[in-house]
Design an enzyme around this catalytic site. Structure first.
Site, PDB file in Angstrom:
ATOM      1  N   HIS A  96       0.807  -0.884  -0.070  1.00 56.71           N
ATOM      2  CA  HIS A  96       0.110   0.137  -0.156  1.00 56.71           C
ATOM      3  C   HIS A  96       0.568   1.093   0.613  1.00 56.71           C
ATOM      4  O   HIS A  96       0.080   2.166  -0.333  1.00 56.71           O
ATOM      5  CB  HIS A  96      -1.187   0.196   1.403  1.00 56.71           C
ATOM      6  CG  HIS A  96      -2.302  -1.112   1.147  1.00 56.71           C
ATOM      7  ND1 HIS A  96      -3.105  -0.763   1.570  1.00 56.71           N
ATOM      8  CD2 HIS A  96      -2.768  -1.188  -0.191  1.00 56.71           C
ATOM      9  CE1 HIS A  96      -3.696  -1.696   1.151  1.00 56.71           C
ATOM     10  NE2 HIS A  96      -4.302  -1.682  -0.174  1.00 56.71           N
ATOM     11  N   ARG A 105     -10.049   3.626  -1.837  1.00 57.82           N
ATOM     12  CA  ARG A 105      -9.574   2.180   0.042  1.00 57.82           C
ATOM     13  C   ARG A 105     -10.053   3.907   0.741  1.00 57.82           C
ATOM     14  O   ARG A 105      -9.242   4.767   1.058  1.00 57.82           O
ATOM     15  CB  ARG A 105      -8.499   2.500  -0.102  1.00 57.82           C
ATOM     16  CG  ARG A 105      -7.837   1.293  -1.704  1.00 57.82           C
ATOM     17  CD  ARG A 105      -6.240   1.100  -1.935  1.00 57.82           C
ATOM     18  NE  ARG A 105      -6.292  -0.085  -2.682  1.00 57.82           N
ATOM     19  CZ  ARG A 105      -5.530  -0.029  -3.759  1.00 57.82           C
ATOM     20  NH1 ARG A 105      -5.825   0.816  -4.381  1.00 57.82           N
ATOM     21  NH2 ARG A 105      -5.679  -0.802  -4.504  1.00 57.82           N
ATOM     22  N   ARG A 142     -14.795   1.493  -0.500  1.00 60.33           N
ATOM     23  CA  ARG A 142     -14.815   0.493   0.203  1.00 60.33           C
ATOM     24  C   ARG A 142     -14.375  -0.016   1.503  1.00 60.33           C
ATOM     25  O   ARG A 142     -13.486   1.571   2.017  1.00 60.33           O
ATOM     26  CB  ARG A 142     -13.496  -1.022  -0.497  1.00 60.33           C
ATOM     27  CG  ARG A 142     -12.789  -2.031   0.170  1.00 60.33           C
ATOM     28  CD  ARG A 142     -12.019  -2.733  -0.598  1.00 60.33           C
ATOM     29  NE  ARG A 142     -10.564  -2.103   0.200  1.00 60.33           N
ATOM     30  CZ  ARG A 142      -9.653  -1.964  -0.533  1.00 60.33           C
ATOM     31  NH1 ARG A 142      -8.996  -3.108  -1.137  1.00 60.33           N
ATOM     32  NH2 ARG A 142      -7.946  -1.717   0.547  1.00 60.33           N
ATOM     33  N   GLU A 187     -10.891 -11.320  -4.210  1.00 64.05           N
ATOM     34  CA  GLU A 187      -9.367 -11.233  -4.532  1.00 64.05           C
ATOM     35  C   GLU A 187      -9.187 -12.484  -3.022  1.00 64.05           C
ATOM     36  O   GLU A 187      -7.487 -12.062  -2.502  1.00 64.05           O
ATOM     37  CB  GLU A 187      -9.108  -9.813  -3.870  1.00 64.05           C
ATOM     38  CG  GLU A 187      -9.933  -8.835  -2.120  1.00 64.05           C
ATOM     39  CD  GLU A 187      -9.254  -8.332  -1.901  1.00 64.05           C
ATOM     40  OE1 GLU A 187      -8.191  -7.425  -2.087  1.00 64.05           O
ATOM     41  OE2 GLU A 187      -9.874  -7.612  -0.875  1.00 64.05           O
ATOM     42  N   ASN A 242      -4.369  -7.900  -6.559  1.00 64.73           N
ATOM     43  CA  ASN A 242      -3.337  -7.793  -6.132  1.00 64.73           C
ATOM     44  C   ASN A 242      -3.813  -8.852  -4.840  1.00 64.73           C
ATOM     45  O   ASN A 242      -2.379  -9.604  -4.798  1.00 64.73           O
ATOM     46  CB  ASN A 242      -3.839  -6.054  -5.215  1.00 64.73           C
ATOM     47  CG  ASN A 242      -3.641  -5.127  -6.154  1.00 64.73           C
ATOM     48  OD1 ASN A 242      -3.405  -5.301  -7.920  1.00 64.73           O
ATOM     49  ND2 ASN A 242      -4.487  -4.182  -5.646  1.00 64.73           N
ATOM     50  N   ASP A 243      -4.404  -8.473  -4.485  1.00 66.63           N
ATOM     51  CA  ASP A 243      -4.405  -9.824  -3.658  1.00 66.63           C
ATOM     52  C   ASP A 243      -4.776 -11.147  -4.462  1.00 66.63           C
ATOM     53  O   ASP A 243      -4.147 -12.260  -3.612  1.00 66.63           O
ATOM     54  CB  ASP A 243      -5.715  -9.562  -2.233  1.00 66.63           C
ATOM     55  CG  ASP A 243      -5.208  -8.238  -1.833  1.00 66.63           C
ATOM     56  OD1 ASP A 243      -3.885  -8.385  -0.698  1.00 66.63           O
ATOM     57  OD2 ASP A 243      -5.560  -7.332  -1.411  1.00 66.63           O
ATOM     58  N   ARG A 275       2.636  -9.820  -1.698  1.00 66.83           N
ATOM     59  CA  ARG A 275       2.648  -8.897  -2.037  1.00 66.83           C
ATOM     60  C   ARG A 275       3.614  -7.916  -1.866  1.00 66.83           C
ATOM     61  O   ARG A 275       4.108  -6.605  -2.427  1.00 66.83           O
ATOM     62  CB  ARG A 275       1.372  -7.951  -2.807  1.00 66.83           C
ATOM     63  CG  ARG A 275       0.505  -7.347  -1.133  1.00 66.83           C
ATOM     64  CD  ARG A 275      -0.778  -7.588  -1.440  1.00 66.83           C
ATOM     65  NE  ARG A 275      -1.071  -6.314  -2.238  1.00 66.83           N
ATOM     66  CZ  ARG A 275      -2.433  -5.521  -1.519  1.00 66.83           C
ATOM     67  NH1 ARG A 275      -3.209  -6.074  -1.670  1.00 66.83           N
ATOM     68  NH2 ARG A 275      -2.053  -4.239  -2.218  1.00 66.83           N
ATOM     69  N   CYS A 308     -10.291  -3.923 -10.403  1.00 68.80           N
ATOM     70  CA  CYS A 308      -9.638  -2.504  -9.996  1.00 68.80           C
ATOM     71  C   CYS A 308      -8.108  -2.879  -9.382  1.00 68.80           C
ATOM     72  O   CYS A 308      -7.769  -2.252  -8.533  1.00 68.80           O
ATOM     73  CB  CYS A 308     -10.520  -2.051  -9.078  1.00 68.80           C
ATOM     74  SG  CYS A 308     -11.019  -3.047  -7.425  1.00 68.80           S
TER      75      CYS A 308
HETATM   76  C1  PEP Z   1      -6.711  -5.417  -4.511  1.00 71.79           C
HETATM   77  O1  PEP Z   1      -6.235  -6.407  -3.905  1.00 71.79           O
HETATM   78  O2  PEP Z   1      -6.444  -6.497  -5.878  1.00 71.79           O
HETATM   79  C2  PEP Z   1      -6.793  -4.931  -4.719  1.00 71.79           C
HETATM   80  C3  PEP Z   1      -7.786  -3.663  -5.456  1.00 71.79           C
HETATM   81  O3  PEP Z   1      -7.239  -3.607  -3.480  1.00 71.79           O
HETATM   82  P1  PEP Z   1      -5.705  -3.549  -2.755  1.00 71.79           P
HETATM   83  O4  PEP Z   1      -5.206  -3.071  -3.190  1.00 71.79           O
HETATM   84  O5  PEP Z   1      -6.459  -2.381  -1.947  1.00 71.79           O
HETATM   85  O6  PEP Z   1      -5.910  -4.520  -1.380  1.00 71.79           O
HETATM   86 MG    MG Z   2      -6.667  -6.511  -1.990  1.00 69.68          MG
END
Ligand code: PEP
Ligand code: MG
Length: 571
Positions: A194, A300, A336, A430, A453-454, A464, A501
């Site tokens: 993040h 977020r 979110r 996710e 991402n997750d 990550r 996203c």
């Molecule tokens: C994701 O996990 O792809 C996402 C968009 O949320 P974050 O990056 O905030 O975990």
């Molecule tokens: Mg996520």
């Protein structure tokens, strides 16, 4: 003079910056190291003494409470802390450092405590070695009490500060955002953290995972090169000049947007793609509206929620969310609900990525969850609002969330608050569990967001935020392609809209794969918005579908990536 030295790391945010290092000492109690003018020293010593006094009062209060409630044994623990505060080797030595080296208290505390920590580490007696914890605690308390005063503030930073630290939490980066911070370089972390996402939205060039930065001191000249993934330590005058010229050229290019704001996101063969924006803090919504973004696909909210270091009250949340909706000027905003956990490691190093995150946290802390939901509903009269639940892994999670949502709506009715009863409720896909069962969740939600991402981190078992495994994180892995295809197939008959996203949507080649697999709604950071729009306008959907068919037969991520890159960049 030190020789120019290259430190390798990983690019977290592109761009280059030339500036002076400002070291952050402790990730939880960020402090800066400054040289003082001789006439500032007396005041600084008073500031330090004030913090010692405040710490002593807090400890005494704690001690008397412990004596009342738990008997004398536990209060002895506090004695150890009080003794540290009386220890001349500690307190007087810090004052001496401030006075003789003309440095701020935080820096002096760091130097003296580092010496003592090393002495503790050399002890043979394990019990005594363990006592370093008491010192650690008192150092934190002193730093905290120093920081609750108006000094030091980022206003003392040089105008070309490059934040350097073991890790810098995203909220800190956000709090410190200003003209003064031109770059970020951290010893740990990964581009998927993040902090990296935050650096990208603030457009601060950033390098992470550069462990050799540990030797860099405040005041050292650095160049952060977010194109080559390096930090140049003590660059020669020639290198600095080269980078400064390059910076000027880059700025000239930025002024010329390659795709106009009003150009529709439509492929060469006339397929309309919805393109939204991801934002991390409320102020970004104005920029999104000005850039002509169709909708906010992901806000977020946790960064703003915990911005002040304490929980906001309901009225201020309602005001903030209302302002976001008004600033969006009629475009839907996907809020979110708070996703804590990511990028936070507890003190014993336990990885929170596999713990109480997202909805799990909210269901364990229903007063926070309900407060946020009430605020969102109350703000919803100001514009189209969507509520998105993160880190869902079962239908049971969803049932539990719906029960809380129902309770909140009843409370609002009882209190006669106005709200939009039709706010759509969505779920992030996710986790592997959500990817496998999204069709079972479809009747319980109005929309889905795909968080790649997750999803990739959990699918490929690659943390990550851990730089040492970042090379294994790959959106072109056949397992990911199959997973995405499965989600697309499972969701199609449900008719429920899905927006991707995650960062996969923000990189033209991987975004092209998403389009080919049938995802026609993407949401990306503002920094990536025009580049993805350009990609959409330059491809043909029928060709991307064929491409998707081809890559599904491939065995290796590298082969997939090469084929996709060649198609997107028409090499
Ligand atoms: C994701 O996990 O792809 C996402 C968009 O949320 P974050 O990056 O905030 O975990
Ligand atoms: Mg996520």
């Amino acid at each position: 003079m030190r020789e120019e030295r290259i430190i390798h790391g990983v690019v977290a945010s592109v761009g280059t910056a030339v500036g002076k290092a400002v070291r952050t000492f402790d990730p939880l109690f960020v402090s800066f190291n400054f040289k003082l003018r001789p006439d500032q020293v007396r005041k600084e010593v008073e500031r330090f003494r004030g913090s010692v006094e405040k710490s002593r009062e807090q400890l005494k209060r704690m001690q008397s409470e412990l004596r009342k409630n738990s008997g004398p044994e536990s209060s002895f623990l506090i004695d150890a802390h009080l003794l540290v505060l009386q220890d001349r080797l500690f307190v007087d030595r810090i004052i001496e450092k401030v006075e003789t080296d003309c440095i701020n208290s935080e820096w002096a505390i760091q130097q003296v405590s580092d010496e003592l920590f090393q002495a503790y580490d050399r002890l043979n007696d394990e019990y005594l070695r363990e006592r370093r914890g008491d010192l650690d605690d008192i150092v934190r308390r002193l730093l905290h009490n120093l920081q609750s005063k108006p000094l030091p503030s980022f206003k003392k930073l040089p105008y070309d500060a490059i934040l350097v630290g073991k890790l810098v939490p995203p909220s800190t980066l956000f709090e410190l955002r200003s003209q003064r911070i031109v770059g970020l370089a951290t010893e740990t972390g990964s581009p998927l953290s993040h902090t990296a996402i935050m650096a990208r939205s603030l457009e601060i060039p950033a390098i992470v995972g550069a462990s050799e930065l540990a030797e860099v001191a405040s005041g050292d000249v650095l160049i952060v090169d977010g194109e080559r993934g390096i930090v140049i330590w003590s660059p020669s005058d020639e290198t600095v000049a080269q980078y400064k010229n390059r910076d000027r050229d880059g700025k000239k290019l930025k002024k010329k947007p390659a795709t106009s704001i009003s150009a529709p996101s439509i492929t060469e063969d006339s397929v309309q793609i919805s393109l939204g924006a991801n934002i991390n803090f409320s102020e970004e919504v104005r920029a999104a509206a000005a850039q002509g973004c169709e909708f906010i696909g992901l806000y977020r909210t946790e960064f703003d929620f915990f911005r002040e270091g304490k929980q906001p009250d309901e009225e201020s949340l309602v005001a903030d969310y209302s302002l976001v909706l008004k600033s969006a000027k009629g475009s839907p905003v996907t809020f979110r609900t708070i996703d804590v956990g990511i990028d936070q490691k507890s003190w014993d190093g336990v990885n929170m990525n596999l713990g109480v995150r997202g909805l799990r946290f909210c269901l364990e802390n229903t007063d926070i969850f309900k407060k946020q939901l009430r605020s969102l509903y109350r703000a919803s009269v100001h514009g189209p609002t969507r509520i998105l639940l993160p880190f869902v892994s079962s239908v049971d999670d969803l049932d539990a969330a719906h029960a809380v949502i129902e309770e909140v709506r009843r409370e609002l009715q009882a209190r006669r608050h106005r709200y939009d009863p039709n706010v759509p409720i969505g779920v992030m896909i996710e986790t592997p569990a959500a990817a496998q069962t999204c069709d079972l969740m479809a009747s319980l939600v109005d929309f889905f967001c795909l968080g790649t991402n997750d999803l990739i981190q959990y699918y490929l078992v690659v943390d990550r935020s851990d730089q040492s495994v970042v090379h294994l994180y790959n959106p072109f892995h056949p397992a990911i392609l199959r997973c995405l295809q499965q989600v697309s197939t499972l969701l199609r008959p449900t008719g429920k809209p899905v927006t991707v996203c995650g960062e996969m949507a923000a990189d033209p080649p991987s975004a092209a794969v998403l389009l080919g697999l049938g995802f026609t709604s993407l949401s990306v950071s503002l920094a990536a918005y025009s580049r993805i729009k350009r990609m959409i306008r330059s491809v043909s959907m029928s060709q991307l579908k064929d491409l998707a068919g081809e890559i599904m037969k491939m065995h290796k991520p590298k082969e997939v990536e090469e084929m996709v890159r060649a198609a997107v960049y028409r090499t």
